[in-house]
Design a protein around this motif. Structure first.
Motif, PDB file in Angstrom:
ATOM      1  N   THR A   1       0.861  -1.179   0.000  1.00 24.84           N
ATOM      2  CA  THR A   1       0.000   0.000   0.000  1.00 24.84           C
ATOM      3  C   THR A   1       0.895   1.225   0.000  1.00 24.84           C
ATOM      4  O   THR A   1       1.886   1.273   0.737  1.00 24.84           O
ATOM      5  N   ASN A   2       0.565   2.212  -0.818  1.00 22.98           N
ATOM      6  CA  ASN A   2       1.413   3.402  -0.879  1.00 22.98           C
ATOM      7  C   ASN A   2       1.215   4.267   0.364  1.00 22.98           C
ATOM      8  O   ASN A   2       0.381   3.981   1.224  1.00 22.98           O
ATOM      9  N   ALA A   3       1.999   5.334   0.465  1.00 22.14           N
ATOM     10  CA  ALA A   3       1.986   6.148   1.668  1.00 22.14           C
ATOM     11  C   ALA A   3       0.628   6.777   1.930  1.00 22.14           C
ATOM     12  O   ALA A   3       0.244   6.982   3.075  1.00 22.14           O
ATOM     13  N   ASP A   4      -0.116   7.098   0.865  1.00 20.13           N
ATOM     14  CA  ASP A   4      -1.445   7.676   1.036  1.00 20.13           C
ATOM     15  C   ASP A   4      -2.524   6.612   1.214  1.00 20.13           C
ATOM     16  O   ASP A   4      -3.681   6.938   1.426  1.00 20.13           O
ATOM     17  N   ARG A   5      -2.124   5.343   1.062  1.00 18.85           N
ATOM     18  CA  ARG A   5      -3.024   4.207   1.239  1.00 18.85           C
ATOM     19  C   ARG A   5      -4.186   4.217   0.254  1.00 18.85           C
ATOM     20  O   ARG A   5      -5.265   3.706   0.535  1.00 18.85           O
ATOM     21  N   ASP A   6      -3.989   4.794  -0.911  1.00 22.75           N
ATOM     22  CA  ASP A   6      -5.058   4.771  -1.902  1.00 22.75           C
ATOM     23  C   ASP A   6      -4.699   3.900  -3.103  1.00 22.75           C
ATOM     24  O   ASP A   6      -5.480   3.784  -4.036  1.00 22.75           O
ATOM     25  N   VAL A   7      -3.528   3.297  -3.113  1.00 24.06           N
ATOM     26  CA  VAL A   7      -3.131   2.370  -4.177  1.00 24.06           C
ATOM     27  C   VAL A   7      -2.637   1.095  -3.514  1.00 24.06           C
ATOM     28  O   VAL A   7      -1.743   1.131  -2.669  1.00 24.06           O
ATOM     29  N   ARG A   8      -3.230   0.001  -3.894  1.00 23.29           N
ATOM     30  CA  ARG A   8      -2.847  -1.295  -3.334  1.00 23.29           C
ATOM     31  C   ARG A   8      -2.527  -2.224  -4.491  1.00 23.29           C
ATOM     32  O   ARG A   8      -3.350  -2.433  -5.378  1.00 23.29           O
ATOM     33  N   LEU A   9      -1.319  -2.768  -4.500  1.00 25.89           N
ATOM     34  CA  LEU A   9      -0.878  -3.642  -5.580  1.00 25.89           C
ATOM     35  C   LEU A   9      -0.516  -5.010  -5.005  1.00 25.89           C
ATOM     36  O   LEU A   9      -0.004  -5.111  -3.901  1.00 25.89           O
ATOM     37  N   THR A  10      -0.798  -6.057  -5.776  1.00 23.91           N
ATOM     38  CA  THR A  10      -0.570  -7.406  -5.276  1.00 23.91           C
ATOM     39  C   THR A  10       0.248  -8.221  -6.258  1.00 23.91           C
ATOM     40  O   THR A  10       0.275  -7.953  -7.457  1.00 23.91           O
ATOM     41  N   ASN A  11       0.915  -9.217  -5.739  1.00 22.34           N
ATOM     42  CA  ASN A  11       1.618 -10.207  -6.541  1.00 22.34           C
ATOM     43  C   ASN A  11       1.680 -11.481  -5.711  1.00 22.34           C
ATOM     44  O   ASN A  11       0.956 -11.612  -4.721  1.00 22.34           O
ATOM     45  N   LYS A  12       2.551 -12.409  -6.110  1.00 23.54           N
ATOM     46  CA  LYS A  12       2.705 -13.648  -5.372  1.00 23.54           C
ATOM     47  C   LYS A  12       4.169 -13.861  -5.028  1.00 23.54           C
ATOM     48  O   LYS A  12       5.055 -13.415  -5.748  1.00 23.54           O
ATOM     49  N   VAL A  13       4.394 -14.545  -3.924  1.00 17.59           N
ATOM     50  CA  VAL A  13       5.734 -14.979  -3.553  1.00 17.59           C
ATOM     51  C   VAL A  13       5.648 -16.449  -3.162  1.00 17.59           C
ATOM     52  O   VAL A  13       4.644 -16.896  -2.616  1.00 17.59           O
ATOM     53  N   ARG A  14       6.702 -17.199  -3.463  1.00 20.41           N
ATOM     54  CA  ARG A  14       6.706 -18.616  -3.132  1.00 20.41           C
ATOM     55  C   ARG A  14       7.310 -18.826  -1.758  1.00 20.41           C
ATOM     56  O   ARG A  14       8.362 -18.282  -1.444  1.00 20.41           O
ATOM     57  N   GLU A  15       6.627 -19.604  -0.963  1.00 24.56           N
ATOM     58  CA  GLU A  15       7.138 -19.932   0.355  1.00 24.56           C
ATOM     59  C   GLU A  15       8.355 -20.844   0.227  1.00 24.56           C
ATOM     60  O   GLU A  15       8.395 -21.734  -0.622  1.00 24.56           O
ATOM     61  N   THR A  16       9.362 -20.606   1.042  1.00 25.43           N
ATOM     62  CA  THR A  16      10.556 -21.439   0.989  1.00 25.43           C
ATOM     63  C   THR A  16      10.271 -22.787   1.645  1.00 25.43           C
ATOM     64  O   THR A  16       9.466 -22.897   2.570  1.00 25.43           O
TER      65      THR A  16
ATOM     66  N   GLY B   1      12.506  -5.495  -5.347  1.00 27.53           N
ATOM     67  CA  GLY B   1      11.623  -6.416  -6.034  1.00 27.53           C
ATOM     68  C   GLY B   1      11.143  -7.573  -5.197  1.00 27.53           C
ATOM     69  O   GLY B   1      11.210  -7.573  -3.976  1.00 27.53           O
ATOM     70  N   LEU B   2      10.659  -8.576  -5.896  1.00 27.37           N
ATOM     71  CA  LEU B   2      10.078  -9.745  -5.282  1.00 27.37           C
ATOM     72  C   LEU B   2      11.061 -10.907  -5.280  1.00 27.37           C
ATOM     73  O   LEU B   2      11.954 -10.971  -6.107  1.00 27.37           O
TER      74      LEU B   2
ATOM     75  N   ASN C   1      11.263 -12.061 -14.615  1.00 32.69           N
ATOM     76  CA  ASN C   1      11.219 -10.812 -13.874  1.00 32.69           C
ATOM     77  C   ASN C   1      12.283  -9.841 -14.384  1.00 32.69           C
ATOM     78  O   ASN C   1      12.049  -8.635 -14.499  1.00 32.69           O
ATOM     79  N   THR C   2      13.457 -10.359 -14.703  1.00 29.91           N
ATOM     80  CA  THR C   2      14.534  -9.520 -15.230  1.00 29.91           C
ATOM     81  C   THR C   2      14.178  -8.969 -16.603  1.00 29.91           C
ATOM     82  O   THR C   2      14.406  -7.789 -16.891  1.00 29.91           O
ATOM     83  N   VAL C   3      13.614  -9.825 -17.462  1.00 29.94           N
ATOM     84  CA  VAL C   3      13.184  -9.367 -18.788  1.00 29.94           C
ATOM     85  C   VAL C   3      12.141  -8.268 -18.645  1.00 29.94           C
ATOM     86  O   VAL C   3      12.202  -7.224 -19.310  1.00 29.94           O
TER      87      VAL C   3
ATOM     88  N   LEU D   1       3.860 -11.604 -13.043  1.00 28.54           N
ATOM     89  CA  LEU D   1       3.220 -12.274 -11.934  1.00 28.54           C
ATOM     90  C   LEU D   1       4.022 -13.520 -11.572  1.00 28.54           C
ATOM     91  O   LEU D   1       4.115 -14.466 -12.361  1.00 28.54           O
ATOM     92  N   VAL D   2       4.634 -13.507 -10.408  1.00 26.76           N
ATOM     93  CA  VAL D   2       5.472 -14.617  -9.982  1.00 26.76           C
ATOM     94  C   VAL D   2       4.661 -15.915  -9.964  1.00 26.76           C
ATOM     95  O   VAL D   2       3.536 -15.954  -9.473  1.00 26.76           O
ATOM     96  N   GLY D   3       5.240 -16.959 -10.526  1.00 27.63           N
ATOM     97  CA  GLY D   3       4.586 -18.262 -10.555  1.00 27.63           C
ATOM     98  C   GLY D   3       3.678 -18.494 -11.736  1.00 27.63           C
ATOM     99  O   GLY D   3       3.187 -19.605 -11.941  1.00 27.63           O
TER     100      GLY D   3
END
Length: 687
Positions: free
Chosen positions: A235-250, A560-561, A571-573, A670-672
């Protein structure tokens, strides 16, 4: 939608108007940059006329002079000069962050948990080390606790901080002891949250179904495939933009617990694990007298032990059913690749060179305990022709050489073993049939199916790109978005090229760990062609850095993620092409008509007043979003601090790189999302 909305509209909407085509993400996704503003001589956490008066009174003094006042030496050079006056003037009117409620309990930051890292910078300070305390307060947690950690900072230093959990944190940096003067307390938000997302994925690899196993052959190998992706949002500092992605659990956060639901015996969890696989050994029971078979049910339950409570999944269980017999059976079927006389644990389609042959060696383990003996093995189904090796009962089978053009896929082997009992009838026997599937993969760096040098030409040398550059089906080059993008203005046509390692360029931030660059100026063109137009705008990916990232199990880029394998390359590309898109949108092209000849217009006045690599006219056109030709930190400051930004000195990253980080590393990929197309060795298909 209109692009004249300011902070209430996500940047994606406005940027889509100019076809930048990629999503944005917040800069504080992983690291924080905290700059403590200078100029507070009297220690009241403000820069006012009082501070100005202290500096003026001590003007020109050095230690030992009657008017020397160490508080006025703001830059720490041992002398009060116009430089110290300038610091006060630049920051005049600035007010430091409010301290957290002093009545709240304060605890030292834990030694493990949610990792936050970054850089603390003392503005315009050249003196010795200064003691700085970081305090962190989670705004969305029911427990009201302030966690703190102390650091010694000399000009600019890296910090690493652990907190109990991810969430909406605010982190304040202040000089120690408080109110001792000079540097204003500064506060930054760190709004990162996790949720479990989809359930943990657990698949039985071996045995894959209700199979027959002998209790005479030792422990039975059990293999399961475990993957867990969690949702992560910013969430950005003003809390008006929320962005999502995925991360893999180790994998070390996913505990596998085995139990025997029915049938007896013992099971041991093998501690070794790979990227996705976990192993166990099942020791079957001895059958009772007169008992020919027994059904066994094994249950494995996967528990998510993430140190971040908000990302923990509910436990997931898988049941594996076996039938235990008191007669011999096939114990295992193993397939291995053989190339150049070396045996590999995986199956793949190519040798070290395209002309080198590869074949597969299959072995059936079917031990028989006296008085039983293995009479013969029948290979009922094989994806390739071949020949038996050794003597009957033909437990070993070598295929004929495999073409490097073999399709990446799962292949099935079916084998039947016949066991004989010598008395009272020597023909009395028992037959057992089993199948195994194996993936034909490509090896990332050591074997090459294509041997195409065309995308390995640069100033370093001519190199043969690895298999992941291959654009044929089953390779990353065929599935990663924009990997094979073409530009008719470029020599060779492709945008993305390969080099084995980052090239050395003094005075830049390119290091041995750099995974990719946008060469907008043609600096890394082949020898004698440096800065030529047909080499401007290439993207280079560096094999050694990506190899280290992939083989280490993934790494977090600065903003990054967490990504490894196909995610790391994709992700690099996405990151480098995002930077390329921004450059083209800003300057219009890479040719001399747009960016000039050496010396180039980017980073030069009057074309680029703030010297951030983005054209002034483009920034002026998009000033409603916070761009400005006089301010290289506008968007970064907005994202980190909202409307009440404290000024450019709180930021350290130039826009063009920052924008590329934002576009390319959060929702640019989008990861995964490419896992089900990943036929690399160790990828999601290879189990």
């Amino acid at each position: 939608m209109s692009c004249n909305l300011r902070f209430s509209t996500p940047p994606l909407i406005a940027w889509a108007v100019v076809s930048l085509c990629l999503l944005v993400s917040p800069l504080q996704a992983q690291s924080l940059h905290i700059t403590l503003l200078n100029g507070d001589c009297d220690g009241d956490n403000e820069v006012t006329l009082s501070d100005f008066g202290i500096v003026v009174s001590a003007m020109g003094s050095v230690p030992g002079d009657p008017n020397w006042d160490p508080r006025a030496d703001l830059d720490g050079d041992g002398e009060v000069t116009l430089f110290d006056v300038g610091i006060v003037v630049r920051n005049f009117g600035q007010v430091g962050a409010e301290p957290f409620d002093p009545t709240l309990p304060r605890l030292p930051a834990p030694n493990e948990g949610y990792h936050v890292c970054g850089v603390i910078r003392l503005q315009e300070w050249y003196g010795g080390a200064v003691s700085i305390r970081l305090e962190a307060f989670r705004e969305d947690a029911p427990e009201q606790i302030v966690y703190y950690a102390d650091f010694s900072v000399e000009g600019e230093d890296f910090f690493s901080l652990y907190l109990p959990d991810a969430g909406l944190w605010r982190i304040t940096a202040q000089i120690q002891p408080p109110n001792s003067g000079q540097f204003l307390a500064m506060s930054v938000p760190h709004y990162r949250q996790y949720s479990p997302g989809d359930s943990i994925r657990v698949l039985a690899v071996q045995p894959a179904g209700a199979e027959l196993f002998s209790n005479l052959s030792g422990p039975i190998p059990i293999v399961i495939h475990v993957v867990d992706y969690d949702e992560v949002s910013i969430t950005n500092a003003d809390r008006d933009v929320r962005l999502t992605n995925k991360v893999r659990e180790t994998m070390n956060h996913l505990d596998v617990h085995w139990r025997i639901r029915h049938g007896g015996g013992m099971i041991d969890d093998r501690p070794a694990f790979s990227r996705y696989l976990r192993y166990a050994d099942y020791h079957p029971p001895a059958l009772d007298p007169g008992e020919f078979s027994r059904t066994v049910q094994l249950e494995c339950t996967v528990y998510d032990r993430s140190p971040i409570a908000s990302r923990r999944d509910e436990p997931v269980s898988l049941t594996i059913t076996l039938t235990i017999l008191d007669v011999p059976t096939i114990h295992s079927i193993v397939g291995r690749g053989v190339s150049g006389g070396t045996t590999y644990p995986s199956l793949f389609a190519s040798g070290l060179r395209r002309e080198e042959t590869v074949y597969y060696n299959w072995v059936v383990d079917a031990p028989a305990t006296l008085p039983w003996y293995l009479r013969y093995v029948e290979w009922l189904q094989m994806p390739w022709r071949g020949r038996f090796r050794g003597e009957p009962p033909w437990r070993l089978f070598d295929t004929f050489p495999i073409s490097p053009d073999e399709e990446h896929r799962r292949v099935v082997v079916e084998v039947r073993a016949t066991f004989a009992f010598p008395y009272p009838d020597p023909w009395l026997g028992f037959q057992n049939t089993k199948t195994r599937s194996r993936a034909i993969t490509f090896r990332l760096f050591t074997h090459d199916e294509m041997c195409d040098f065309s995308r390995g030409i640069s100033s370093i040398a001519h190199w043969d790109p690895p298999n992941w550059f291959d654009a044929r089906p089953g390779h990353w080059g065929a599935v990663i978005p924009r990997f094979n993008e073409m530009d008719p203005n470029l020599d060779g046509g492709y945008v993305v090229y390969y080099a084995p390692r980052p090239p050395s360029r003094p005075g830049t931030d390119i290091t041995d760990t750099t995974v990719g660059i946008l060469d907008w100026s043609g600096y890394w063109a082949p020898y004698g062609l440096q800065h030529s137009e047909q080499y401007r705008g290439r993207v280079y990916l560096f094999g050694s850095s990506l190899k280290a990232r992939i083989e280490s199990g993934g790494a977090v880029r600065r903003y990054g993620l967490w990504a490894d394998g196909i995610d790391a390359v994709a992700n690099t590309v996405a990151h480098e092409l995002a930077e390329r898109d921004l450059f083209l949108a800003s300057w219009g092209g890479f040719d001399s008509a747009h960016i000039g000849s050496y010396l180039f217009h980017p980073f030069r006045r009057p074309y680029d007043e703030d010297m951030d690599g983005v054209c002034d006219s483009w920034e002026h056109l998009h000033r409603s979003l916070g761009f400005g030709k006089d301010d290289p930190y506008a968007v970064e400051r907005w994202w980190l601090y909202g409307k009440d930004a404290t000024g450019r000195e709180v930021c350290t990253v130039l826009d063009h790189e920052m924008y590329a980080q934002l576009f390319g590393e959060w929702n640019g990929y989008l990861v995964g999302s490419l896992d089900e197309q990943d036929w690399s060795e160790g990828g999601r298909q290879d189990y």
